[in-house]
Design a protein around this motif. Structure first.
Motif, PDB file in Angstrom:
ATOM      1  N   ALA A  46     -47.289  15.376 -46.680  1.00 58.53           N
ATOM      2  CA  ALA A  46     -48.694  14.943 -46.751  1.00 58.53           C
ATOM      3  C   ALA A  46     -48.795  13.467 -47.127  1.00 58.53           C
ATOM      4  CB  ALA A  46     -49.470  15.799 -47.756  1.00 58.53           C
ATOM      5  N   LEU A  47     -47.810  12.975 -47.888  1.00 63.71           N
ATOM      6  CA  LEU A  47     -47.814  11.554 -48.261  1.00 63.71           C
ATOM      7  C   LEU A  47     -47.089  10.697 -47.215  1.00 63.71           C
ATOM      8  CD1 LEU A  47     -47.443  11.361 -52.156  1.00 63.71           C
ATOM      9  CD2 LEU A  47     -49.480  11.613 -50.739  1.00 63.71           C
ATOM     10  N   GLY A  48     -46.767  11.302 -46.083  1.00 62.78           N
ATOM     11  CA  GLY A  48     -46.262  10.502 -44.960  1.00 62.78           C
ATOM     12  C   GLY A  48     -44.768  10.515 -44.742  1.00 62.78           C
ATOM     13  N   ALA A  49     -44.015  11.221 -45.599  1.00 62.58           N
ATOM     14  CA  ALA A  49     -42.552  11.212 -45.451  1.00 62.58           C
ATOM     15  C   ALA A  49     -42.123  12.049 -44.263  1.00 62.58           C
ATOM     16  CB  ALA A  49     -41.893  11.747 -46.719  1.00 62.58           C
ATOM     17  N   LYS A  50     -40.964  11.676 -43.720  1.00 63.86           N
ATOM     18  CA  LYS A  50     -40.238  12.571 -42.835  1.00 63.86           C
ATOM     19  C   LYS A  50     -39.507  13.525 -43.789  1.00 63.86           C
ATOM     20  CE  LYS A  50     -36.017  12.514 -40.163  1.00 63.86           C
ATOM     21  NZ  LYS A  50     -34.773  11.753 -40.003  1.00 63.86           N
ATOM     22  N   VAL A  51     -39.683  14.815 -43.606  1.00 64.05           N
ATOM     23  CA  VAL A  51     -39.126  15.766 -44.575  1.00 64.05           C
ATOM     24  C   VAL A  51     -38.169  16.741 -43.903  1.00 64.05           C
ATOM     25  CG1 VAL A  51     -39.660  17.557 -46.281  1.00 64.05           C
ATOM     26  CG2 VAL A  51     -41.235  15.640 -45.965  1.00 64.05           C
ATOM     27  N   VAL A  66     -43.005  19.458 -41.453  1.00 58.01           N
ATOM     28  CA  VAL A  66     -41.701  19.531 -42.114  1.00 58.01           C
ATOM     29  C   VAL A  66     -40.657  20.085 -41.155  1.00 58.01           C
ATOM     30  CG1 VAL A  66     -40.431  20.792 -43.908  1.00 58.01           C
ATOM     31  CG2 VAL A  66     -42.649  19.760 -44.435  1.00 58.01           C
ATOM     32  N   LYS A  67     -39.479  19.463 -41.131  1.00 61.11           N
ATOM     33  CA  LYS A  67     -38.370  20.007 -40.358  1.00 61.11           C
ATOM     34  C   LYS A  67     -37.590  20.964 -41.261  1.00 61.11           C
ATOM     35  CE  LYS A  67     -34.086  18.958 -38.037  1.00 61.11           C
ATOM     36  NZ  LYS A  67     -32.926  18.072 -38.045  1.00 61.11           N
ATOM     37  N   ARG A  68     -37.549  22.222 -40.848  1.00 61.59           N
ATOM     38  CA  ARG A  68     -36.911  23.245 -41.692  1.00 61.59           C
ATOM     39  C   ARG A  68     -35.566  23.674 -41.117  1.00 61.59           C
ATOM     40  NH1 ARG A  68     -40.005  28.814 -43.256  1.00 61.59           N
ATOM     41  NH2 ARG A  68     -38.267  29.999 -44.147  1.00 61.59           N
ATOM     42  N   VAL A  69     -34.570  23.755 -41.974  1.00 59.16           N
ATOM     43  CA  VAL A  69     -33.254  24.245 -41.584  1.00 59.16           C
ATOM     44  C   VAL A  69     -32.968  25.475 -42.448  1.00 59.16           C
ATOM     45  CG1 VAL A  69     -30.799  23.675 -41.383  1.00 59.16           C
ATOM     46  CG2 VAL A  69     -32.512  21.862 -41.096  1.00 59.16           C
TER      47      VAL A  69
END
Ligand code: C5P
Length: 221
Positions: A46-51, A66-69
């Protein structure tokens, strides 16, 4: 341009428990819902990070953006974390099992009338400590500490032992596990900041805002 505080930053989060297989039907695990880690991943996005969110077995929806693994064991989590680096920030929230069965039995262990089987355990890699000591160490490494007693003392010791920048200590002597609220202390080299008890989503946002402020201050130096 994206002016959000974590725009252009990569935040790596681990969350949930790990499962350490004994045989095809049995495992040992830690108690963890994954809620706090998922909330942190959501707040960072939400604060703009690539996660990148490396998640143990949990039944939670992937937060937006969010990229989830998904992983199962601590060894798999360690590999996924390594693959996800480099990152600007690592927030290790997963309740990683400290041990795994020394041998995996490919066939279900039969229940017999004689003595129950003995389980030999071996130590799992400490993912947080390895990330903090590694060549690709993120600028900010944050660990969690779930403690039932001597919460702050244990957190301070853990911060040094694992070379983390911050340890977020939570007192799990109450009903935090699986619940929606959390009361945490952020232990850093500067001291301890205690936050009020609040929903896990609010703890996540408070933490991620501090992370953004710290990166900004370090960038300005
Ligand atoms: O030593 P302890 O398990 O209490 O440390 C908790 C912190 O270390 C958490 O941030 C957890 O995600 C991390 N950890 C880890 N790998 C392990 C054990 C703990 O990353 N094998």
């Amino acid at each position: 341009a994206d002016h959000r505080p974590l725009a252009g930053r990569h935040v790596l989060v681990t969350a949930g428990p790990t499962w350490e297989a004994i045989d095809p039907v049995r495992y040992i695990a830690n108690r963890s819902s994954g809620k706090q880690g998922f909330a942190i991943a959501a707040a960072a996005a939400a604060l703009g990070a690539k996660v990148t969110l490396v998640a143990g077995p949990v039944s939670l929806k992937t937060p937006a953006g969010v990229k989830r693994v998904d992983v199962e064991s601590a060894e798999d989590m360690a590999k996924a974390v390594k693959t996800a680096l480099p990152a600007d920030v690592a927030v290790m929230v997963a309740a990683v099992a400290d041990w795994r069965p020394k041998e995996y039995r490919g066939e279900k262990i039969k229940k017999r009338s004689s003595a129950p089987p003995a389980l030999m355990l071996t130590e799992n890699p400490d993912i947080l400590a390895n990330v903090a000591a590694g060549a690709k160490r993120p600028e900010l490494v944050v660990g969690f500490a779930a403690e039932t007693d001597n919460v702050l003392e244990n957190a301070k010791t853990k911060r040094k032992r694992k070379s983390a920048d911050w340890i977020v200590a939570n007192d799990v002597s109450g009903d935090v596990m699986g619940g929606d609220k959390n009361r945490v202390h952020i232990v850093s080299a500067d001291g301890v900041e205690t936050l009020d008890e609040m929903p896990k989503s609010a703890v996540a946002m408070a933490l991620v805002e501090r992370i953004a402020a710290t990166l900004k201050a370090e960038a300005a130096e």
